[in-house]
Design a protein around this motif. Structure first.
Motif, mmCIF file in Angstrom:
data_model
loop_
_atom_site.group_PDB
_atom_site.id
_atom_site.type_symbol
_atom_site.label_atom_id
_atom_site.label_comp_id
_atom_site.label_asym_id
_atom_site.label_seq_id
_atom_site.Cartn_x
_atom_site.Cartn_y
_atom_site.Cartn_z
ATOM 1 N N HIS A 1 -0.718 9.841 -0.545
ATOM 2 C CA HIS A 1 -0.777 8.628 -1.521
ATOM 3 C C HIS A 1 -0.654 8.782 -3.106
ATOM 4 N N THR B 1 0.908 -1.138 -0.142
ATOM 5 C CA THR B 1 -0.132 0.002 -0.303
ATOM 6 C C THR B 1 0.881 1.321 -0.002
ATOM 7 N N GLY C 1 4.187 2.457 2.519
ATOM 8 C CA GLY C 1 3.024 2.720 3.566
ATOM 9 C C GLY C 1 2.926 1.723 4.783
ATOM 10 N N ARG D 1 -0.625 4.190 1.251
ATOM 11 C CA ARG D 1 -1.239 4.702 2.303
ATOM 12 C C ARG D 1 -0.357 4.519 3.626
#
Length: 463
Positions: free
Chosen positions: A120, A103, A150, A105
């Motif tokens: 992001h 990810t 992330g 994020r």
């Protein structure tokens, strides 16, 4: 009757460049086998009665050694190995592990994030797309994966992805996390799934963590998670990002981590990428960094090397084995006829970004080479690793002589045999290009730090 089976944690794999490989599907460690050992292990299916099999004395001794090492098990009854353990050969080059950012994020707004997680920048793949990536890895014979972000635990489907790896016999060797979302219940869940990853927790020092992670109390949260993981029996590794705000307290940070009983501590200098470009901080001077590292080494040696340590490429040492310390920056001179890889990690342990781009190295994220790298949404891991004639392999398979051919200063340097051109990611980061020199390494070799480390180890060891 005597049945011999491959122990449950091991699998047999083969590739076009390394036909016989033994892999541990729990910790991801791999070993290149000779043909004689492989042929013996292939017989260890748990269904053959070795009492009726003729073995030479050498083969019997070899089997006994494999048994002592826990690689095979002896039994008086049949116990067939799992299907996933059986030998399977793929027609691509060997891949030791893939480091996957699942990810882009994060639940923190780290000031140095090289992938700009606060914005992001790198969008996530869907669950379906991620499971297709797992399938690609399996088809390419990838024995291990390390998971990062992330923050990987922000994915609602992270357990689905981890379960997919478990079913394929692919080891989840490391999970990189800030630790905020980790709980004791999650530790139990890992055990139930049969996974025992090294948890790599971000901790940036006694005076630097909260500021760098832009969250008050983040340092104490990290320490609490470290304690919880150690209480639950998981190996804990710490990664510390070094910058001008914490370089002076690295020895204090070491003392804290020692008291927490961590298994491994690694430091890395923050580089100019992603969010850090906007901070405008004073860069840490290389000699300032190295002097701080020498202070850490002095304290570490006096303590008898309580954990594995790696201070960038400056110094590394296995826990409790001071006689095995080394400097990763210093490489073994190559024989005249040999073509050495510029970086074995780039070749055998590539990095996968959240949106599917495959890079030779995580430190090449947000660099000039990223745009030319392959996308696993349109190509497969097996396709990329089936030929060295592509943009990825032109970097991953780069030879040391290519650096010297393009960089006359490095070719003429008195330290060329030990440095061998240095790290390609570092030369990119420091602005000298893919084939350039790395000032960090130049300071190390020209500043005599190899001898300074040796002197520090010897002096601390006498006290």
């Amino acid at each position: 009757m005597k049945y011999i089976s491959l122990s449950k944690q091991y699998i047999l794999r083969g590739y076009k460049d390394y036909p016989y490989v033994l892999a541990n599907r729990i910790n991801g460690c791999t070993e290149i086998l000779d043909r004689k050992t492989f042929l013996l292990l292939e017989l260890c299916s748990g269904t053959i009665d070795f009492c009726v099999v003729y073995l030479t004395r050498e083969q019997k001794e070899r089997l006994d050694r494999l048994h002592e090492m826990g690689i095979v098990q002896f039994s008086q009854r049949q116990d067939a190995i799992d299907k996933v353990q059986e030998y399977r050969r793929t027609e691509n080059f060997f891949i030791r592990s893939i480091h996957w950012s699942v990810t882009g994020r994060c639940n923190l707004r780290c000031r140095h994030c090289y992938m700009s997680a606060p914005d992001h920048k790198y969008k996530d793949m869907s669950t379906t797309e991620c499971l297709k990536i797992v399938e690609q890895m399996d088809l390419a014979g990838v024995p291990a994966v390390s998971i990062t972000g992330g923050e990987p635990f922000l994915r609602d489907d992270i357990w689905t992805i981890l379960e997919a790896f478990s079913k394929k016999g692919i080891a989840v060797s490391h999970i990189y996390t800030n630790g905020i979302l980790l709980t004791g219940e999650m530790a139990d869940r890992f055990r139930v799934m049969g996974l025992r990853p090294n948890f790599v927790i971000s901790f940036d020092g006694v005076d630097g963590h909260d500021w760098l992670r832009a969250k008050k109390g983040a340092g104490e949260q990290a320490a609490s998670v470290i304690r919880m993981l150690k209480e639950n029996g998981f190996p804990v590794m710490i990664e510390t990002a070094v910058y001008d705000g914490n370089v002076d307290c690295l020895t204090d940070t070491y003392q804290l981590l020692k008291s927490l009983g961590v298994d491994y501590w690694k430091t890395s200098l923050i580089y100019e990428a992603g969010e850090w470009r906007n901070e405008g901080r004073r860069p840490v001077r290389t000699r300032e960094l190295y002097d701080a590292y020498l202070s850490v080494i002095h304290a570490y040696v006096k303590d008898g090397a309580p954990c594995f340590i790696q201070l960038d490429g400056f110094f590394a040492c296995p826990a409790h084995e001071l006689d095995k310390w080394y400097s990763p920056y210093v490489r073994e001179p190559l024989p005249e006829s040999a073509e050495g890889l510029c970086c074995a990690t780039c070749r055998f342990d590539p990095y996968l970004l959240p949106h599917g781009k495959l890079l030779p190295c995580a430190s090449m994220t947000d660099s000039e080479v990223e745009k030319d790298m392959p996308d696993l949404n349109t190509e497969t891991v097996g396709q990329i690793y089936s030929s060295a004639d592509n943009a990825f392999f032109r970097i991953a398979d780069m030879k040391t002589e290519e650096i010297f051919d393009r960089n006359t200063d490095c070719a003429a340097c008195a330290h060329r045999d030990e440095c061998q051109g240095g790290c390609r990611a570092m030369s990119l980061i420091e602005g000298s290009g893919l084939y350039g020199h790395s000032p960090v390494l130049c300071t190390f070799f020209h500043g005599g730090y190899k001898n300074k480390i040796k002197q520090t180890v010897e002096q601390a060891g006498r006290r």
